[in-house]
Design an enzyme around this catalytic site. Structure first.
Site, mmCIF file in Angstrom:
data_model
loop_
_atom_site.group_PDB
_atom_site.id
_atom_site.type_symbol
_atom_site.label_atom_id
_atom_site.label_comp_id
_atom_site.label_asym_id
_atom_site.label_seq_id
_atom_site.Cartn_x
_atom_site.Cartn_y
_atom_site.Cartn_z
ATOM 1 N N ASN A 126 0.512 -1.162 -0.238
ATOM 2 C CA ASN A 126 0.038 -0.077 0.072
ATOM 3 C C ASN A 126 0.878 1.208 0.085
ATOM 4 O O ASN A 126 1.544 1.776 1.040
ATOM 5 C CB ASN A 126 -0.986 0.059 1.172
ATOM 6 N N TRP A 127 0.870 2.005 -0.975
ATOM 7 C CA TRP A 127 1.811 3.102 -1.328
ATOM 8 C C TRP A 127 1.364 4.404 -0.541
ATOM 9 O O TRP A 127 2.041 5.118 -0.356
ATOM 10 C CB TRP A 127 2.010 3.458 -2.742
ATOM 11 N N LYS A 128 0.085 4.191 -0.164
ATOM 12 C CA LYS A 128 -0.648 5.453 0.311
ATOM 13 C C LYS A 128 -0.293 6.699 -0.369
ATOM 14 O O LYS A 128 -0.337 6.371 -1.478
ATOM 15 C CB LYS A 128 -0.291 5.682 1.782
ATOM 16 N N HIS A 180 -9.497 0.811 5.438
ATOM 17 C CA HIS A 180 -8.076 1.069 5.940
ATOM 18 C C HIS A 180 -8.363 2.037 7.440
ATOM 19 O O HIS A 180 -9.296 2.970 7.123
ATOM 20 C CB HIS A 180 -7.098 1.678 5.101
ATOM 21 N N GLU A 219 -4.817 -5.068 10.694
ATOM 22 C CA GLU A 219 -3.763 -4.059 10.881
ATOM 23 C C GLU A 219 -3.937 -3.352 12.405
ATOM 24 O O GLU A 219 -4.729 -2.485 12.468
ATOM 25 C CB GLU A 219 -3.533 -3.218 9.920
ATOM 26 N N GLY A 249 3.032 2.252 10.753
ATOM 27 C CA GLY A 249 4.076 3.560 10.508
ATOM 28 C C GLY A 249 4.542 4.032 11.776
ATOM 29 O O GLY A 249 5.185 4.925 11.753
ATOM 30 N N SER A 276 3.823 -2.378 10.197
ATOM 31 C CA SER A 276 5.168 -2.289 10.210
ATOM 32 C C SER A 276 5.903 -3.699 9.890
ATOM 33 O O SER A 276 6.952 -4.168 10.582
ATOM 34 C CB SER A 276 5.770 -1.787 11.587
ATOM 35 N N GLY A 324 3.364 -1.356 4.438
ATOM 36 C CA GLY A 324 3.098 0.342 3.910
ATOM 37 C C GLY A 324 4.377 0.813 3.346
ATOM 38 O O GLY A 324 4.979 0.604 2.126
ATOM 39 N N GLY A 325 5.174 1.581 4.390
ATOM 40 C CA GLY A 325 6.558 2.182 3.962
ATOM 41 C C GLY A 325 7.367 1.105 3.206
ATOM 42 O O GLY A 325 8.244 1.521 2.203
#
Length: 248
Positions: free
Chosen positions: A9-11, A93, A165, A171, A210, A231-232
């Protein structure tokens, strides 16, 4: 045997420069991966990512509207995503819930719209730190799951993936331990068994919060964890590919 999924998920991140290098690397990895690899970039980049994805890398959206058309400026319907031949869409989300006030009822409607359009809906559920510390994790998470699955016919479950999640781990650099994650995943599967054991056994439940190369293998070897929503770390080819390989 449930096939694992690793979803990125690039957000609201990314650029044309990034996707020009990241997507081809992931497309090459997807050719040989035993797990499904999915990327969910910002809507603006969906077409460009899809053109570079090849035949094996899956591409999904981060959100959809519950209506198929109408005067909803800035929104995108599930039917439009399906027409672009995308495969998945994220729904519910925690950032959509917390920042944009999306309710369980709205998320259920979005899930139904996605499935009706032929997409796979990735339903995100999870508790806040306050909810965990007050002992309400399962009440919150199972309530979020039931609000959606109770509205679906069992035949629709084949187009549903659940992503647990914990909000406190998204994050933040904090990660639920493998045991903590497995406990919640098992509870979700046990709750789904109330609708039918075969359906519960077939449901793929991902862990998000994470996820990194350093902890992916330990998480993915848990019996009820069927991959990750990342995510990141999904913005780095080396890191994300290492996570994907942990799912093999």
């Amino acid at each position: 045997m449930r096939k694992k999924i690793v979803a990125g998920n690039w957000k609201m991140n990314g650029s044309m420069e990034l996707l020009s290098t990241l997507v081809p690397a992931l497309a090459e990895e997807a050719k040989q991966s035993q797990a499904e690899i999915l990327v969910c970039p910002p809507a603006l980049y969906l077409g460009d990512v899809q053109r570079r994805a090849g035949d094996y890398l899956l591409v999904g959206a981060q959100n959809c509207h519950e209506a198929q058309s109408g005067a909803f400026t800035g929104e995108i319907s599930a039917g439009m995503l399906a027409e672009m031949q995308l495969s998945h869409v994220l729904v519910g989300h925690s950032e959509r819930r917390a920042i944009y006030g999306e309710t369980d009822q709205l998320i259920a409607a979005k899930t139904q719209a996605a499935i009706a359009s032929g997409l796979v809906a990735v339903l995100c559920v999870g508790e806040t730190l306050d909810e965990r510390e007050s002992g309400r994790t399962l009440d919150v998470v199972l309530g979020q799951v039931n609000a959606v699955v109770s509205q679906l016919g069992l035949a629709d479950w084949s187009r549903l993936v659940i992503a647990y999640e914990p909000v406190w781990a998204i994050g933040t650099g904090k990660t639920a331990t493998a045991d903590q994650a497995q406990d919640v995943h098992k509870a979700i599967r046990n709750a789904l068994a109330g609708y039918g054991q075969d359906y519960a056994d077939a449901m793929r439940i991902l862990y998000g919060g994470s996820v990194k190369a350093a902890n992916a293998e330990e998480l993915f070897t848990c019996p009820d964890i069927d991959g990750g929503l990342v995510g990141g770390a999904s913005l780095s080819a080396d890191e994300f590919i290492s996570i994907c390989r942990a799912a093999n």
